[in-house]
Design a protein around this motif. Structure first.
Motif, PDB file in Angstrom:
ATOM      1  N   CYS A  93     -22.133  -5.033  -9.827  1.00 28.13           N
ATOM      2  CA  CYS A  93     -21.972  -5.661  -8.507  1.00 28.13           C
ATOM      3  C   CYS A  93     -20.566  -6.238  -8.379  1.00 28.13           C
ATOM      4  N   ASP A  94     -20.242  -6.651  -7.173  1.00 25.43           N
ATOM      5  CA  ASP A  94     -18.934  -7.278  -6.955  1.00 25.43           C
ATOM      6  C   ASP A  94     -19.090  -8.735  -7.402  1.00 25.43           C
ATOM      7  N   LEU A 107     -10.601  -7.629 -12.798  1.00 25.75           N
ATOM      8  CA  LEU A 107     -11.795  -8.398 -12.492  1.00 25.75           C
ATOM      9  C   LEU A 107     -11.638  -9.855 -12.911  1.00 25.75           C
ATOM     10  N   ARG A 162      -9.301 -11.775 -10.750  1.00 24.40           N
ATOM     11  CA  ARG A 162      -9.928 -12.204  -9.478  1.00 24.40           C
ATOM     12  C   ARG A 162     -10.788 -13.448  -9.704  1.00 24.40           C
TER      13      ARG A 162
END
Ligand code: C2E
Ligand code: MG
Ligand code: MG
Length: 735
Positions: free
Chosen positions: A562-563, A600, A603
């Motif tokens: 998933c994000d 990732l 972020r």
């Protein structure tokens, strides 16, 4: 019957240079007749046109004519001088011309005359007085016989060619067992003529010992059969012969057996190569799945007959892909080739007896051991297989020689306990390997027995229950305190999920997290834990007005599916938790996500949350890679903490991790701290934060609140007293 044309042969001067125009379907008859009356009759008999009379004493002319005129037959009056030679000349052919059937006209019916005519090669004869009807009849008969003879000769020629090219011979055997051979049996059997078998017994003796019995029983049964048998030729080479036989004649009251024998050595070897290509794994040269299915079918039939036990072992070679990644595909291939050679050698030379060995591709091999008295009898085999797979492998790389050591997982399924057909056994052994992989993800070698599909079925049920538990919010998030090593102050907690199953009781995360990852439920589960943890941490801030952080475990699978940064952002917004109070614990598996993991984590870092590497030291983190990630915390795996006081190596590892962490500007947490000595040592080594049963076990939210109440009002956590309480309560220290 074709119409006849009677050719009277032209004189020597008229021999044409080129072949006469083909008057196809009109046979030419050569006539050499002494007597005019007789000639008339013959002429009338064949009713042909365009004939001339030739002085046939000149044999050279006859030859020349024969080549050009292609006669179909000759009529020769044996009263004619030189008739015998002429007849021989015509009848026997020569100089590239085929023989021509000759009708001999004889003056009297004496035996001498007849002898003479046949000696000269005449095919038929007619005595004087002649009638045209008789001559016509004789000529028609002669031509038809010649036609049949030609067809027979052609067929014999073709047959001979077929036999020569196909290396076939024919034999017949009478009731006494004596053999009569067709053409060239010596070529087929590869034996000199003098050593050809004279009877069936000698023929059977030529067969390879393994084929003798089947050949003998087939020959003696008197039924049609076809089989291959091997015969040693004079050169010492074994020929494969294909034998067809049947009773060819019973007319004399006794059966005459006849058959063909064909040398199929090359054909069988080509077929063998083709079959090998279809049933071999091209990389390792071992039998492939197809081949193994055949072998297993055969071995199972034997095991069923003898009511024996048989084991199917799947060997999953670990990390060979890592060899491919770091040293190139060909290095990975070479590793598998070397393992294949070892396994094949083991099967051939011992000490093990492997009844079959093959490759399933993708770094998986399969071995079969038949005739086992008990499942335990396999243990020595498993140990030996494991040791062989794990022995160092030497590679010649472009950069120089290298040595790699691989791990192996073994899964076993038994006949009859776990299945009795090849597919089921191979698949159950596969389930056992998968179970071994789950139970011991980091293990180098692991054996597992497929306890039928019981466990697989249990897993499916458990998975369904877990799905329901997540949907209904039946999971609980517990909290375990984290304490500052220097001051002993509580700085927060790690959120640890708990599942109380109605039938199975408490199911450990070690068991259901893997299941959740495989089934994808990890996304919902992870979201649930994150929301619960953030909501709880927000309450703590409100209640105690101090920065108490919460650490949440995040599975790599969650990141893949998933994000995740978007999820974290949403949860932080919804709960209002300051981002710096949330720490996400990732395992070293994050490295395996590849380049994307840098992105990732960047972020996530941008959101202001902290990032920790959990269970540090158990995986394969490389320092260079760690430096590229925005990591705030390293959590030393509890196995090192546990071994610190007993194994000198573990203390060295702990010290190294602390130094490394600090060098990289990270905070270092030690987990699994179970006693005061460990806590003191870790504090002395400079570890920043401690976590473990010594300070407090994971607690339910309510109990955690009470625990916090007690400790925050009292200040720092008292390790000794905390330990006391752990020991007495067994669950977690209650104030
Ligand atoms: P972890 O994150 O390394 O968690 C520490 C584990 O060690 C926990 O086991 C904890 O109960 C146990 N532990 C803590 N102190 C001590 C000690 O002093 N001695 C010993 N022997 N054990 C101690 P738990 O709760 O069974 O969790 C096992 C693993 O399951 C966790 O290891 C974590 O990797 C995973 N896990 C737990 N909750 C979650 C979750 O919500 N999400 C994900 N993705 N994984 C979770
Ligand atoms: Mg953790
Ligand atoms: Mg851990």
């Amino acid at each position: 019957m074709k119409d006849l044309t009677l050719n009277r042969i032209a004189g020597p001067t008229e021999v044409p240079e080129t072949p006469l125009p083909a008057t196809q379907n009109v046979p030419r008859i050569w006539v050499a007749i002494h007597d005019a009356a007789c000639e008339r009759i013959v002429m009338a008999a064949v009713q042909a046109a365009g004939m001339r009379v030739l002085d046939l004493t000149d044999h050279a002319e006859v030859q020349a004519w024969r080549r050009r005129a292609h006669p179909a037959a000759g009529v020769i009056d044996f009263d004619l001088p030189g008739a015998d030679r002429l007849c021989e000349n015509l009848a026997l052919g020569g100089s590239g011309s085929p023989g021509v059937p000759v009708l001999a006209l004889l003056r009297n019916s004496g035996a001498d005359e007849l002898e003479r005519a046949f000696a000269a090669g005449a095919a038929d004869f007619a005595f004087q007085p002649l009638t045209d009807a008789l001559i016509e009849h004789r000529l028609r008969f002669l031509l038809r016989a010649e036609e049949q003879r030609g067809a027979l000769a052609r067929s014999e020629r073709q047959l001979a060619t077929v036999k020569r090219i196909g290396r076939i011979t024919y034999w017949e055997c009478d009731a006494e067992g004596l053999l009569v051979w067709g053409d060239h049996p010596e070529r087929v059997l590869g034996l000199p003529v003098g050593r050809l078998p004279q009877n069936l017994t000698q023929l059977i003796e030529l067969a390879h010992a393994e084929d003798r019995r089947s050949l003998a029983s087939a020959l003696l049964a008197g039924e049609p059969f076809a089989l291959d048998w091997r015969c040693k030729g004079d050169s010492g080479r074994w020929h494969t012969l294909h034998q067809h036989a049947e009773v060819v004649d019973r007319s004399l009251g006794q059966a005459v057996l006849g058959g063909t024998l064909q040398d199929v050595t090359e054909m069988r070897s080509a077929q063998g190569s083709l079959a090998r290509l279809n049933t071999r794994d091209p990389l390792t040269g071992l039998g492939n799945r197809q081949h193994l299915l055949g072998e297993l079918t055969h071995l199972l039939a034997g095991a069923k007959r003898s009511a024996g036990r048989l084991a199917v072992i799947r060997l999953d070679i670990q990390n060979f892909k890592r060899v491919s990644h770091s040293h190139g595909m060909s290095a990975g291939d070479e590793v598998l080739r070397q393992i294949a050679v070892r396994l094949a050698e083991l099967g051939r030379r011992g000490p093990l007896h492997l009844d079959a060995i093959g490759s399933l591709g993708g770094g998986e091999f399969l071995a079969v051991v038949a005739d086992l008295d008990t499942p335990e009898a396999l243990e020595a085999h498993l140990r030996c297989l494991r040791a062989n797979c794990m022995a160092p492998i030497h590679l010649q790389l472009l950069t120089g020689p290298a040595e790699v050591v691989l791990g192996v997982r073994l899964g076993v399924a038994f006949h009859p306990d776990d299945g009795s057909d090849p597919e089921t056994l191979i698949s159950n052994a596969g389930l056992a390997v998968a179970e071994a992989r789950r139970s011991n993800p980091a293990g180098d070698a692991f054996f597992f027995r497929a306890e039928l599909n019981q466990r697989a079925r249990e897993r499916v049920t458990l998975e369904a229950d877990l799905r329901l538990a997540v949907e209904l919010g039946d999971l609980q998030v517990n909290f375990q305190p984290k304490v500052a090593a220097g001051s002993g102050e509580v700085i927060g907690a790690e959120a640890l999920v708990r599942w109380h199953h109605l039938a199975h009781g408490d199911v450990s995360p070690g068991r259901f997290i893997g299941l959740a990852e495989e089934s994808g439920i990890i996304t919902e589960l992870g979201t649930f834990v994150l929301e619960q943890a953030c909501r709880a941490a927000c309450d703590w801030q409100r209640r105690w007005q101090r920065p108490l952080g919460v650490a949440v475990n995040v599975s790599v699978e969650q990141l893949r599916r998933c994000d995740f940064p978007a999820l974290v952002e949403r949860v932080l917004a919804q709960t209002g938790l300051p981002p710096e109070l949330l720490e996400l614990e990732l395992t070293e598996g994050i490295m395996l996500v590849g380049e994307d993991s840098v992105d990732l984590m960047q972020r996530l870092a941008t959101l202001g949350v902290k990032l920790a590497i959990d269970d540090f030291g158990t995986g394969y983190s490389s320092l260079a890679y760690l430096r590229r990630l925005p990591i705030n915390t390293v959590k030393i795996d509890q196995s090192f903490v546990r071994g610190m006081q007993t194994a000198g190596d573990d203390q060295a590892v702990v010290e190294a991790i602390i130094t490394l962490g600090h060098t990289l500007g990270m905070s270092v947490v030690a987990e699994g701290v179970e006693n005061a000595a460990q806590a003191a040592l870790l504090a002395r080594l400079g570890c920043d934060v401690l976590q473990g049963y010594h300070f407090g076990r994971p607690m339910s939210p309510a109990r955690w609140v009470r625990w916090l109440d007690a400790h925050l009002s009292g200040g720092a956590v008292e390790p000794a007293s905390a330990q006391q309480r752990v020991l007495t309560s067994g669950v977690g220290p209650l104030p």
